[in-house]
Design a protein around this motif. Structure first.
Motif, mmCIF file in Angstrom:
data_model
loop_
_atom_site.group_PDB
_atom_site.id
_atom_site.type_symbol
_atom_site.label_atom_id
_atom_site.label_comp_id
_atom_site.label_asym_id
_atom_site.label_seq_id
_atom_site.Cartn_x
_atom_site.Cartn_y
_atom_site.Cartn_z
ATOM 1 N N ALA A 119 0.770 -1.220 -0.028
ATOM 2 C CA ALA A 119 0.209 -0.139 0.303
ATOM 3 C C ALA A 119 1.448 1.019 -0.220
ATOM 4 C CB ALA A 119 -1.502 0.199 0.797
ATOM 5 N N ALA A 120 0.935 2.480 -1.243
ATOM 6 C CA ALA A 120 1.820 3.197 -1.358
ATOM 7 C C ALA A 120 0.596 4.453 -1.043
ATOM 8 C CB ALA A 120 2.419 3.445 -2.757
ATOM 9 N N SER A 121 0.007 4.138 0.133
ATOM 10 C CA SER A 121 -0.605 5.499 0.562
ATOM 11 C C SER A 121 0.077 6.753 0.864
ATOM 12 C CB SER A 121 -1.168 5.275 1.711
ATOM 13 O OG SER A 121 -0.424 4.708 3.361
ATOM 14 N N THR A 122 -0.955 7.615 1.058
ATOM 15 C CA THR A 122 -0.581 9.064 1.378
ATOM 16 C C THR A 122 0.566 8.909 3.083
ATOM 17 O OG1 THR A 122 -2.331 10.682 0.332
ATOM 18 C CG2 THR A 122 -1.236 11.187 2.443
ATOM 19 N N LYS A 123 -0.028 8.149 3.888
ATOM 20 C CA LYS A 123 0.608 8.341 5.181
ATOM 21 C C LYS A 123 1.638 6.995 5.135
ATOM 22 C CE LYS A 123 -3.936 8.268 8.402
ATOM 23 N NZ LYS A 123 -4.514 7.529 9.368
ATOM 24 N N SER A 124 1.673 6.191 4.566
ATOM 25 C CA SER A 124 3.019 5.364 4.085
ATOM 26 C C SER A 124 4.076 6.481 3.928
ATOM 27 C CB SER A 124 3.261 4.408 2.940
ATOM 28 O OG SER A 124 2.734 4.200 1.837
ATOM 29 N N SER A 125 3.807 7.545 2.969
ATOM 30 C CA SER A 125 5.012 8.401 2.753
ATOM 31 C C SER A 125 5.478 9.674 3.877
ATOM 32 C CB SER A 125 4.019 9.022 1.515
ATOM 33 O OG SER A 125 4.058 8.829 0.461
ATOM 34 N N THR A 126 4.721 9.664 4.619
ATOM 35 C CA THR A 126 5.200 10.133 5.565
ATOM 36 C C THR A 126 6.301 9.277 6.360
ATOM 37 O OG1 THR A 126 3.027 11.450 5.895
ATOM 38 C CG2 THR A 126 4.837 11.447 8.456
ATOM 39 N N LEU A 127 5.212 8.091 6.550
ATOM 40 C CA LEU A 127 6.257 7.071 7.170
ATOM 41 C C LEU A 127 8.049 6.789 6.898
ATOM 42 C CD1 LEU A 127 6.466 4.901 9.951
ATOM 43 C CD2 LEU A 127 5.338 3.143 7.574
ATOM 44 N N PHE A 185 -5.865 -6.930 4.891
ATOM 45 C CA PHE A 185 -4.835 -7.777 4.373
ATOM 46 C C PHE A 185 -4.733 -8.826 4.687
ATOM 47 C CE2 PHE A 185 -3.244 -2.733 4.097
ATOM 48 C CZ PHE A 185 -4.051 -2.399 3.154
ATOM 49 N N ASP A 186 -4.635 -9.245 5.633
ATOM 50 C CA ASP A 186 -4.185 -10.505 5.975
ATOM 51 C C ASP A 186 -5.298 -11.318 5.487
ATOM 52 O OD1 ASP A 186 -2.479 -9.525 7.986
ATOM 53 O OD2 ASP A 186 -2.888 -10.065 9.592
ATOM 54 N N ASN A 187 -6.776 -11.064 4.900
ATOM 55 C CA ASN A 187 -7.409 -11.565 4.665
ATOM 56 C C ASN A 187 -7.325 -11.949 2.585
ATOM 57 O OD1 ASN A 187 -8.960 -12.661 6.912
ATOM 58 N ND2 ASN A 187 -9.784 -10.834 6.991
ATOM 59 N N LEU A 193 0.382 -15.421 3.379
ATOM 60 C CA LEU A 193 0.859 -15.731 4.372
ATOM 61 C C LEU A 193 0.981 -17.686 4.643
ATOM 62 C CD1 LEU A 193 -1.362 -13.123 6.754
ATOM 63 C CD2 LEU A 193 1.379 -12.436 5.954
ATOM 64 N N ALA A 194 0.310 -18.000 3.680
ATOM 65 C CA ALA A 194 0.289 -19.299 4.112
ATOM 66 C C ALA A 194 1.436 -20.274 3.324
ATOM 67 C CB ALA A 194 -0.701 -20.093 3.194
#
Length: 214
Positions: A119-127, A185-187, A193-194
């Motif tokens: 997820a290349a989100s706006t919040k991830s850009s700050t992070l 995302f887990d689902n 993940l498996a």
């Protein structure tokens, strides 16, 4: 005269509680607590009549505003996180969190593991920008939004690929950019993940969630 204004926004108290510094971005000019929002209504013919705490986006509040009536409003308990001491400690925790996250990423890379961003989100850009995490640490960013595919993340130049392309050859570790949607995302990536893939959660605490075969 009998109308109700319903407004929902991210909650400063829950943001501080979760060390969610990725909320701080160009789209968010103000960070309200219930107390500060209530001050906006002073001097108007409007009153806050109900407050609901919501889990969306790492913690938000839903306010109900209408013409004044005699009613007591109970504010959420997150207000205790908005004192000056708590805000100063929040700033300190952000710096500590940065060091921890970068340390984990560096350790994984020294183990020879590639890392992707989910997820290349706006919040991830700050992070990413605050922590100095760029294309040298992250192989690619995974996105389901077609308009983002083929571009790079802002400032950190991580190539953005579509989910279908990524699933053909995923990195063994994938850091979740939009960590607030971890359950979805887990689902969605249960097959990843498996097969032993791992999700790295950057917030509210650094956590590696190992897949079934890891």
């Amino acid at each position: 005269p009998t109308g109700i204004w319903i407004v929902q926004m991210q909650d400063l108290g829950q943001m501080v509680q979760a060390t969610a510094f990725d909320n701080i971005c160009s789209e968010h000019l103000f960070y309200y607590s219930t107390e500060t929002f209530n001050r906006l209504l002073n001097g108007t013919n409007l009153a806050l009549v109900q407050v609901e705490r919501r889990a969306i986006n790492g913690g938000s509040l839903r306010y109900y505003v209408r013409r004044p009536r005699a009613r007591t409003v109970l504010w959420p308990d997150t207000e205790r996180f908005t004192s000056r001491d708590k805000l100063d400690h929040f700033a300190w925790r952000v710096g500590e969190h940065k060091a921890q996250l970068v340390g984990v990423l560096d350790h994984l890379r020294r183990q020879g593991l590639e890392i992707d961003l989910y997820a290349a989100s706006t919040k991830s850009s700050t992070l990413l920008q605050y922590c100095g995490i760029d294309h040298q640490l992250i192989r690619c960013a995974v996105e389901r939004t077609p308009e983002k595919v083929g571009l790079v993340t802002s400032g950190t130049r991580i190539p953005i690929v579509g989910e279908g392309v990524w699933r053909i050859n995923p990195a063994p570790v994938c850091m979740i950019g939009a960590w607030q949607w971890r359950d979805q995302f887990d689902n969605r990536e249960s097959a990843f993940l498996a097969k032993g893939g791992s999700f790295l959660l950057p917030l509210p605490s650094v956590e590696v969630v190992c897949g079934e075969q890891a």
